[in-house]
Design a protein around this motif. Sequence first.
Motif, PDB file in Angstrom:
ATOM      1  N   CYS A  17     108.958  28.155  47.454  1.00  0.00           N
ATOM      2  CA  CYS A  17     109.901  29.156  46.958  1.00  0.00           C
ATOM      3  C   CYS A  17     109.321  30.055  45.886  1.00  0.00           C
ATOM      4  O   CYS A  17     109.832  31.121  45.613  1.00  0.00           O
ATOM      5  N   GLY A  20     104.168  33.862  46.844  1.00  0.00           N
ATOM      6  CA  GLY A  20     104.458  35.024  47.682  1.00  0.00           C
ATOM      7  C   GLY A  20     103.911  34.919  49.077  1.00  0.00           C
ATOM      8  O   GLY A  20     103.035  34.125  49.357  1.00  0.00           O
ATOM      9  N   ASN A  21     104.453  35.707  49.985  1.00  0.00           N
ATOM     10  CA  ASN A  21     103.861  35.883  51.298  1.00  0.00           C
ATOM     11  C   ASN A  21     103.940  37.354  51.666  1.00  0.00           C
ATOM     12  O   ASN A  21     104.232  38.199  50.830  1.00  0.00           O
ATOM     13  N   PHE A  23     105.953  39.153  53.258  1.00  0.00           N
ATOM     14  CA  PHE A  23     107.223  39.751  53.640  1.00  0.00           C
ATOM     15  C   PHE A  23     107.770  40.708  52.604  1.00  0.00           C
ATOM     16  O   PHE A  23     108.938  40.667  52.272  1.00  0.00           O
ATOM     17  N   PRO A 345     104.131  43.638  43.408  1.00  0.00           N
ATOM     18  CA  PRO A 345     104.050  44.225  44.756  1.00  0.00           C
ATOM     19  C   PRO A 345     104.746  45.578  44.870  1.00  0.00           C
ATOM     20  O   PRO A 345     104.403  46.380  45.736  1.00  0.00           O
ATOM     21  N   LEU A 346     105.718  45.844  43.988  1.00  0.00           N
ATOM     22  CA  LEU A 346     106.434  47.124  44.061  1.00  0.00           C
ATOM     23  C   LEU A 346     105.535  48.294  43.683  1.00  0.00           C
ATOM     24  O   LEU A 346     105.741  49.417  44.118  1.00  0.00           O
TER      25      LEU A 346
ATOM     26  N   MET B   1     105.679  37.931  39.391  1.00  0.00           N
ATOM     27  CA  MET B   1     105.916  37.538  40.785  1.00  0.00           C
ATOM     28  C   MET B   1     107.037  36.496  40.827  1.00  0.00           C
ATOM     29  O   MET B   1     107.004  35.526  40.093  1.00  0.00           O
ATOM     30  N   ILE B   3     110.373  34.738  43.536  1.00  0.00           N
ATOM     31  CA  ILE B   3     110.776  34.464  44.926  1.00  0.00           C
ATOM     32  C   ILE B   3     111.335  35.704  45.622  1.00  0.00           C
ATOM     33  O   ILE B   3     111.092  35.948  46.793  1.00  0.00           O
ATOM     34  N   ASP B   5     110.493  38.749  45.321  1.00  0.00           N
ATOM     35  CA  ASP B   5     109.459  39.700  45.742  1.00  0.00           C
ATOM     36  C   ASP B   5     108.977  39.373  47.147  1.00  0.00           C
ATOM     37  O   ASP B   5     108.469  40.224  47.862  1.00  0.00           O
ATOM     38  N   SER B   6     109.116  38.105  47.506  1.00  0.00           N
ATOM     39  CA  SER B   6     108.462  37.636  48.727  1.00  0.00           C
ATOM     40  C   SER B   6     109.400  37.534  49.926  1.00  0.00           C
ATOM     41  O   SER B   6     108.934  37.489  51.053  1.00  0.00           O
ATOM     42  N   LEU B  17     116.567  46.245  42.932  1.00  0.00           N
ATOM     43  CA  LEU B  17     115.513  45.229  42.818  1.00  0.00           C
ATOM     44  C   LEU B  17     114.753  45.394  41.500  1.00  0.00           C
ATOM     45  O   LEU B  17     114.512  44.426  40.777  1.00  0.00           O
ATOM     46  N   GLU B  18     114.407  46.632  41.176  1.00  0.00           N
ATOM     47  CA  GLU B  18     113.660  46.875  39.932  1.00  0.00           C
ATOM     48  C   GLU B  18     114.523  46.571  38.706  1.00  0.00           C
ATOM     49  O   GLU B  18     114.037  46.062  37.709  1.00  0.00           O
ATOM     50  N   LYS B  21     114.636  42.946  38.250  1.00  0.00           N
ATOM     51  CA  LYS B  21     113.360  42.425  37.731  1.00  0.00           C
ATOM     52  C   LYS B  21     113.214  42.691  36.243  1.00  0.00           C
ATOM     53  O   LYS B  21     112.299  42.202  35.604  1.00  0.00           O
ATOM     54  N   CYS B  30     108.760  46.401  33.253  1.00  0.00           N
ATOM     55  CA  CYS B  30     109.760  45.335  33.334  1.00  0.00           C
ATOM     56  C   CYS B  30     109.682  44.451  32.094  1.00  0.00           C
ATOM     57  O   CYS B  30     108.993  43.433  32.085  1.00  0.00           O
TER      58      CYS B  30
END
Lengths: 430, 143
Positions: A17, A20-21, A23, A345-346, B1, B3, B5-6, B17-18, B21, B30
């Motif tokens: 959980c 990252g991956n 997606f 990632p953003l 990073m 959960i 984000d993924s 989302l931002e 965060k 952030c």
Amino acid sequence: MRTTVLFFSLIFLIQACTTGNAFNQNGHEETLIPTSYSGTKAKQLTPNTSIKYRIYLDNSYSMNGYFKDGSNFLSTVNKLITHLSNISDDENSICDLNYINNGINYFGNTKNIDIGKYLGSINDFYSNDQKGNRKVTDLKDVLKSVIDSIQQNTVNVIITDGIPSPGLNGQESGTYLDILQNCIYKGVYSKLSKLEFITQIIKCKSGFSGIYINQLNKGIKLEGNERPYYIFIMGEEIASKKVAEFIRKHIESSNFQSSVLFNNSHNITVKSKILLGTGYEIVGNASAMKIHKKNEGTNEVKLRILADYKTISQNDEYLLNFDNYEVTPVDAKITIYKITNIDDPLNKGFTHKILLTIPNLYQNEQVKICLKNIQPEWIKETNTTQDINLSDSEIKQKTFGFQYIVNGFIDGYRERKLIDNYFTLIIKNQ
Amino acid sequence: MNIFDSIIRFSYSRDLLEHLKGLSLNGEACTSQSVYQMVTLIVLGFSIASILNYYFGLFNRPLFSRIFSWLFNVVVVPFIVGITSYSLAVSGVPSGAHCSYLHFFKTDCLLFGLTAFAYTTVLCIVLSTTFKLFSVNNKKVPF
């Protein structure tokens, strides 16, 4: 057994959980716009190439003031020379030490000469190690020779107060400055026809107690003052930037003032992305960037734009300064931030964030953001064309004829197609 | 990073989302309180606690060894998490509570609440399939 399995299952779940991956969902509301300038490719260093460093320290009498009451100058120069000496040792290369005054005088290299002796010799008026005529700094010939000596794998570093000596005999100071500019221009132009190199000029300040020598070659005694000095870095792009980075990192922030960089590489590609939240939509395709505000409330538009400035050879001081941007309509405002969290990632693949505010954006009106390639204001502010009667504040800031030196570089690079704009983005409100 | 984000999210906007965060009010970085971190802890904490309770705690009795009891447990907890997530997100909707360059509405927050609901449900089911093996009374629940 059961407890062990339970424990590992829990660890596995928590791990799954929190890591990252692939997606990552960027959503449909973002659009990528590349802006590129194609041209000759800059010569790149191969991993095994060693760089030869050459240091040129101005040892004219006017530099003594930095040594007497300028421990921060001495500290910066000492750190820089030691660093370059260490790098050249690691790369099995050489770091040459030279003095400059009315000419270039070779002193030795860091393999066989003590750095302390090199620096110490400046402070000693009667040292046997002083070479050349220390009464004058003939920057036009010196700079031209240093530019001429640039090779594919060299980095030349000049440390000077940047004050040329026009002298009493012969030329008027104005004529001398014109000749100085022209000499540098010719040197840069001619060198760029054979080789791509960058030039970075860093303005620093230091305590100064000594004799300031003005355009008439007359000494003015200054005690407990501050004076600017300059570090010119010229040569291979990657290594030169590393040297500049080292200086920025190790000089006290209060002693760093400004910097400017010249590069004729045309291999610039700026990627940008407009982030549109709920209430906006993209109309048309990415090359003709059009937005539409769904909410018919006010005409105020606030947008965020991500840009990738990696290929622009300017430092952050330049990129973050909104004076270097042209924004239309005139009431539009921008704020530029450097993206610090590059792992996010953003923001992946982008270096800077531009926040754009347009108080009134009407239908079919367009917004233009342009990052210009211009001469920074501090160069004009630093320059003076007379230093016979300088006020206290001018003594701290000004350098006689400095703009002529910089203009010489600008002219040389411009002739070799210095680009006008690094990045242009047009957004139309549909 | 973190959960969020993924994972795949229920198409709420990147701007929300931002904000979640912790994008600061001036939009620089952030640096504010991250709702995502809080929600991640709530999702993990509530899911694990409820499933542990069902298989090893108060519900570890023959009376609750039925699929409806389990379903109730697996729906109520995600529902609470979903409502909490929505509340935390919607508190940032009024102007002044978020960076003015971000554009999101209550519907985005609702989608975020649903995302939290869905992932808590999935987590509860996954935990159930593991934990049930070690339960005395609920070994055969849900299947």
